[in-house]
Design a protein around this motif. Structure first.
Motif, PDB file in Angstrom:
ATOM      1  N   ARG A  34       0.661  -1.089  -0.176  1.00 48.67           N
ATOM      2  CA  ARG A  34      -0.001  -0.155   0.128  1.00 48.67           C
ATOM      3  C   ARG A  34       1.171   0.712  -0.142  1.00 48.67           C
ATOM      4  NH1 ARG A  34      -3.518   3.131  -1.771  1.00 48.67           N
ATOM      5  NH2 ARG A  34      -4.591   4.084  -0.093  1.00 48.67           N
ATOM      6  N   ASP A  35       1.703   1.308   0.572  1.00 51.30           N
ATOM      7  CA  ASP A  35       2.473   2.449   0.891  1.00 51.30           C
ATOM      8  C   ASP A  35       3.384   2.416  -0.802  1.00 51.30           C
ATOM      9  OD1 ASP A  35       3.892   4.290   3.105  1.00 51.30           O
ATOM     10  OD2 ASP A  35       5.761   2.812   2.649  1.00 51.30           O
ATOM     11  N   ARG A  57       1.072   4.373  -2.969  1.00 48.37           N
ATOM     12  CA  ARG A  57       0.911   5.739  -1.807  1.00 48.37           C
ATOM     13  C   ARG A  57       1.833   6.296  -2.669  1.00 48.37           C
ATOM     14  NH1 ARG A  57      -1.072   4.615   3.391  1.00 48.37           N
ATOM     15  NH2 ARG A  57       1.389   4.459   3.528  1.00 48.37           N
ATOM     16  N   ILE A  58       3.291   5.852  -2.805  1.00 50.44           N
ATOM     17  CA  ILE A  58       5.076   7.272  -2.953  1.00 50.44           C
ATOM     18  C   ILE A  58       4.371   6.832  -4.288  1.00 50.44           C
ATOM     19  CG2 ILE A  58       7.242   6.822  -3.044  1.00 50.44           C
ATOM     20  CD1 ILE A  58       7.125   4.443  -0.856  1.00 50.44           C
ATOM     21  N   ARG A  73       2.085   9.929  -5.365  1.00 47.90           N
ATOM     22  CA  ARG A  73       2.630  10.845  -5.885  1.00 47.90           C
ATOM     23  C   ARG A  73       3.946  11.421  -6.390  1.00 47.90           C
ATOM     24  NH1 ARG A  73       3.623  13.063  -0.477  1.00 47.90           N
ATOM     25  NH2 ARG A  73       4.427  15.084   0.119  1.00 47.90           N
TER      26      ARG A  73
END
Lengths: 201, 201
Positions: free
Chosen positions: B66-67, B70-71, B74
């Motif tokens: 998930r991280d 998101r990265i 971004r």
């Protein structure tokens, strides 16, 4: 508008710079912070770690101390490596006291004071008199606050909060939680605050 | 002037956004990048981990996906979670080919191409034909490059580089190294570049 939940354990090294910085950064962004003490021990155990990863993997621990020193220097946060032989420090009493202190407006000051006691002043935060000094310094009455620990509704609070952390899939600290979205680590603090800002609109 | 050494394993998920961004960011800062493929397997083993921490601790693995998503969002980096049942991917051949490719000006393009093949195009980077496609796409001759793998001076290179990583106390990827200073993780990339800038003057 979703508040930013800041989940921390007083023994967590990387939570220290986050705890000192989060409120100001969130305020600048128009985001409210909810302070959530919990215990890493049961969270590590549930995740399959018998100890802090910095003890399980000494090479990571060695790096962590250097990394933390650099982070504090970068943000001009006072830093003194704890001399306590035991790592992580025993943070159970401090977390229980924080839960009471956080019912008062001085709560966040207490949290920051305990972190500074541990990581800037090299004091043993497992000791009631150290916590009493911090309470006093932020304008809370140590005797009154400590007496609250015996009140039935306080008794299970820390355990319940730690169980919530486990249910949500936490595995370390600090952890930021915004309405179901999880960010791990002090290096995700700005992203977490931005997430809370967007969740608002 | 100290260059920024960028140490990566093609199977490392967090190395993907770092690999795609590091050269441009370093160039903007006037810093040179040295690309250093190595193998995480022996590094994990030496640190006391029998497998990737994302496999050892599934709750961390779940967060990582998930991280990473998101990265990538971004930084507007294309992202597709690999469908390969095996994680981490087998990156040994890709690392060996990269060591040869990096002797050519197209080396960094090859590295980025392999990362994209793995994490944006869902291709199996353990396969010689996948690596051949990437070599071709960046203007290198697959047959010539792959033939170099058999040359004696190439043979021990990846192992030597991995042993150097262990000697230096690495425990994951990406790792940035500037003249004795170690930064771990894609979230330390800007700090590492700044460190290299200051080391210069």
């Amino acid at each position: 508008m979703a508040p930013l939940e800041f989940w921390f354990d007083f023994a967590s090294t990387y939570s220290y710079p986050a705890a000192l910085r989060v409120e100001q950064l969130a305020r600048d962004a128009g985001v409210d912070v909810v302070w959530k003490p919990f215990l890493l021990g049961p969270v590590f155990a549930k995740a399959g770690m018998k100890d802090s990863p910095f003890n399980l993997y000494p090479v990571r621990g060695q790096y962590m101390w250097r990394d933390l020193e650099r982070i504090c220097a970068r943000h001009q946060i006072p830093w003194k490596r704890p001399s306590l032989s035991r790592f992580p420090a025993n943070s159970v009493l401090a977390a229980k006291v924080a839960l009471v202190a956080l019912e008062h407006p001085q709560g966040p000051d207490f949290v920051r004071g305990v972190y500074r006691a541990n990581f800037a002043e090299d004091r043993d935060i497992s000791q009631p008199d150290v916590l009493g000094d911090v309470l006093q310094a932020v304008g809370l009455n140590p005797r009154e606050i400590l007496a609250q620990l015996e009140v039935p509704e306080q008794k299970g609070k820390l355990r319940a909060q730690t169980e919530e952390a486990i249910r949500r899939g936490y595995f370390g600290a600090p952890t930021f939680w915004i309405d179901g979205e999880l960010f791990f680590g002090q290096d995700r603090m700005l992203e977490a605050i931005e997430w809370a800002q967007r969740a608002r609109s």
